[in-house]
Design a protein around this motif. Structure first.
Motif, PDB file in Angstrom:
ATOM      1  N   ASP A 355       2.298  -6.741  -4.316  1.00 27.13           N
ATOM      2  CA  ASP A 355       1.039  -6.752  -5.056  1.00 27.13           C
ATOM      3  C   ASP A 355       0.842  -8.080  -5.778  1.00 27.13           C
ATOM      4  O   ASP A 355      -0.247  -8.673  -5.742  1.00 27.13           O
ATOM      5  CB  ASP A 355       1.021  -5.609  -6.080  1.00 27.13           C
ATOM      6  CG  ASP A 355       0.917  -4.239  -5.437  1.00 27.13           C
ATOM      7  OD1 ASP A 355       0.512  -4.174  -4.266  1.00 27.13           O
ATOM      8  OD2 ASP A 355       1.240  -3.241  -6.103  1.00 27.13           O
ATOM      9  N   THR A 423      -9.526   0.149  -8.137  1.00 31.20           N
ATOM     10  CA  THR A 423      -8.391   1.061  -8.088  1.00 31.20           C
ATOM     11  C   THR A 423      -8.736   2.398  -8.725  1.00 31.20           C
ATOM     12  O   THR A 423      -8.409   3.471  -8.179  1.00 31.20           O
ATOM     13  CB  THR A 423      -7.174   0.440  -8.802  1.00 31.20           C
ATOM     14  OG1 THR A 423      -6.820  -0.783  -8.155  1.00 31.20           O
ATOM     15  CG2 THR A 423      -5.982   1.383  -8.766  1.00 31.20           C
ATOM     16  N   VAL A 437      -2.654   3.113  -3.472  1.00 31.34           N
ATOM     17  CA  VAL A 437      -4.035   2.708  -3.749  1.00 31.34           C
ATOM     18  C   VAL A 437      -4.077   1.284  -4.294  1.00 31.34           C
ATOM     19  O   VAL A 437      -4.872   0.451  -3.839  1.00 31.34           O
ATOM     20  CB  VAL A 437      -4.687   3.685  -4.750  1.00 31.34           C
ATOM     21  CG1 VAL A 437      -6.052   3.161  -5.185  1.00 31.34           C
ATOM     22  CG2 VAL A 437      -4.830   5.070  -4.131  1.00 31.34           C
ATOM     23  N   LEU A 438      -3.207   0.993  -5.255  1.00 30.36           N
ATOM     24  CA  LEU A 438      -3.176  -0.350  -5.829  1.00 30.36           C
ATOM     25  C   LEU A 438      -2.847  -1.393  -4.775  1.00 30.36           C
ATOM     26  O   LEU A 438      -3.430  -2.482  -4.749  1.00 30.36           O
ATOM     27  CB  LEU A 438      -2.154  -0.405  -6.965  1.00 30.36           C
ATOM     28  CG  LEU A 438      -2.036  -1.732  -7.720  1.00 30.36           C
ATOM     29  CD1 LEU A 438      -3.344  -2.072  -8.414  1.00 30.36           C
ATOM     30  CD2 LEU A 438      -0.893  -1.676  -8.728  1.00 30.36           C
ATOM     31  N   VAL A 441      -5.959  -1.904  -2.473  1.00 27.62           N
ATOM     32  CA  VAL A 441      -7.057  -2.530  -3.204  1.00 27.62           C
ATOM     33  C   VAL A 441      -6.771  -4.015  -3.418  1.00 27.62           C
ATOM     34  O   VAL A 441      -7.647  -4.866  -3.208  1.00 27.62           O
ATOM     35  CB  VAL A 441      -7.288  -1.820  -4.548  1.00 27.62           C
ATOM     36  CG1 VAL A 441      -8.197  -2.655  -5.448  1.00 27.62           C
ATOM     37  CG2 VAL A 441      -7.903  -0.452  -4.323  1.00 27.62           C
TER      38      VAL A 441
END
Length: 503
Positions: A355, A423, A437-438, A441
């Motif tokens: 991320d 998010t 999800v993070l 996104v």
């Protein structure tokens, strides 16, 4: 003085001009000129809005083309959301998909993908500048400023720019040529390296030629689509093939201003100036290269430590393979989009590292996304200066002005806000785990293309939100930065100073 009693010839000329103007046939001929003039005026006065209009128009066009039956392998109309998502992903060179990109599209559809990623890779404001050049038939000052703001949003200042630039304003024409030529040369060079390797693996010549061009384009544009259903699985242990992809991703992610500087340096070495001094690299080029290489190595080390015993990723590999795959994954996370295994099998700690790397992205004015490596470098330089008690930020013997820091903070806040809002919305729609999800996104915002599988399995409303996030990530940061730089105005007074408590 003599008096004329006959008709005034000037009056006749005036009547002739009036008659010409009133001719509906001739007036109709001026409609394209009027449209061109209106577009030129709009592009000159609102370059950021013009850039958004250009990208938005391309997305609409490609959405229509992808929805046609000829674009589908089955000869059927592709539904609106899948066509829209694919168009956004292609034009924004993201790499996320809601359909199987290798099997869903026909040869015509794959040709659209190939063309689309090469158009989108040019950059938002660069593409707007080229279109403005086509419209106005000349590269004026404002057109140069539009293109230059893609390499550095501070070019949109109304006053002088208080820093050395990677590309001078007078060299913008050369930069635009470099963008087109370098993309062509690099992609062809990568394809020439991949083609014999594919032939050696038993792939038919025509298929090998097409797939080598396809892979080279997806590597340089940092998109990450694969032309075959198996993806990179057939080449998972082919380190030559994977190394070529890494080179392509790196060249695409460092940015066209850096590539332009390389070409100038090569020319300068061939013909030294009279003083015999080589061309000096700007602070931007040095920060881009140093920060990119540092993130590449740090990312690989982290993946090596976090994934060496994970059976879903590197657990079954020997030491040498683990090291190489760690470097490959580190290169792909910051925008490349290719993967040799299922990303959802990464440990939670590795997903978080990914991320962060995706959010940072690549270099400014590159095919990569994210907040850009120079933005991160400026923030760290500011933190180091504050820790040392020094007022000015410095790098490579040069002082970096404070307006660059303000712009970097604005870009980071814009990116973080976009990711946070998207998010929350996708979480509410899908009820999926936060880490998945993070991840998707941030991948959409940073146009990385890696996915845990959430995007393809999500509902259509969630896919629309992710598509909007891709558009905001590709268009939003650079246009916001340009708008902020352009909106700076002089204030003839100062209010009383007061310091809030920070930290």
């Amino acid at each position: 003085m003599s008096l004329r009693t006959g008709p005034d010839p000037r009056a006749g000329a005036g009547r002739r001009r009036t008659g010409t103007t009133g001719n509906p046939v001739l007036r109709a001929r001026t409609v394209p000129a009027r449209i061109r003039s209106a577009l030129r005026e709009f592009s000159e006065h609102s370059p950021s809005r013009f850039a958004i209009l250009v990208f938005g128009g391309l997305i609409v066009l490609f959405t229509v083309l992808f929805s046609l039956p000829i674009s589908s392998a089955e000869g059927r109309v592709t539904n609106f959301v899948d066509s829209l998502f694919t168009a956004v992903s292609v034009i924004c060179v993201t790499g996320l998909s809601t359909v199987d990109m290798a099997t869903h599209w026909s040869p015509f559809g794959h040709a659209l993908i190939y063309i689309g990623v090469n158009i989108g890779a040019l950059g938002v404001l660069t593409l707007a500048s080229i279109l403005g050049l086509v419209i106005s038939r000349r590269l004026g000052l404002r057109a140069k400023l539009i293109a230059a703001s893609d390499t550095n949003p501070l070019r949109m200042h109304h006053g002088p720019v208080a820093e050395g630039q990677a590309v001078r304003l007078g060299e913008i024409g050369g930069l635009l040529v470099t963008v087109a030529v370098s993309a062509l040369v690099i992609e062809v060079g990568l394809a020439l390296l991949l083609f014999p390797r594919m032939l050696a693996d038993g792939i038919p010549p025509l298929t090998a030629a097409w797939e080598s061009l396809y892979y080279s384009a997806m590597a340089f544009t940092n998109t990450g689509f694969s032309p075959n259903a198996e993806g990179l699985a057939p080449f998972a242990n082919d380190y030559f093939f994977l190394s070529v992809l890494m080179i392509g991703v790196f060249l695409g992610s460092i940015g066209f201003p850096v590539i332009y500087t390389f070409t100038r340096s090569i020319k300068a070495r061939r013909r030294r100036d009279r003083a015999g001094k080589p061309a000096r690299w700007s602070v931007h080029v040095k920060l881009t290269l140093v920060t990119s290489l540092l993130l590449f190595v740090v990312g690989a080390v982290l993946y090596l430590v976090l994934e060496f015993d994970n059976p879903g990723s590197f657990g079954s590999l020997n030491a040498g393979d683990t090291v190489f795959q760690s470097f490959f994954l580190s290169m792909m996370t910051r925008s490349g989009g290719f993967s040799t295994f299922d990303i959802s099998q990464l440990n939670g700690s590795s997903l978080l590292v990914t991320d962060m790397l995706m959010f940072i992205g690549g270099g400014s004015a590159s095919t990569a996304g994210g907040i850009k490596v120079t933005t991160l470098a400026v923030l760290f330089l500011a933190a180091f200066a504050e820790a040392r008690g020094v007022q000015d930020m410095e790098a490579f013997g040069r002082r970096i002005p404070s307006d660059v820091l303000r712009l970097a903070v604005s870009v980071v806040l814009w990116g973080a806000t976009t990711v946070a809002v998207s998010t929350v919305v996708v979480l509410q729609i899908t009820k999926a785990p936060l880490d998945y999800v993070l991840f998707d996104v941030i991948s959409a915002f940073a146009t990385s293309g890696l996915s845990t599988g959430l995007t393809a399995s999500a509902s259509e409303p969630a896919q629309v939100v992710i598509a909007i996030t891709m558009f905001m990530g590709r268009v939003g940061t650079v246009t916001l930065a340009a708008a902020l730089a352009a909106s700076e105005r002089r204030q003839l007074f100062k209010r009383p100073e007061e310091r809030p408590i920070v930290g």
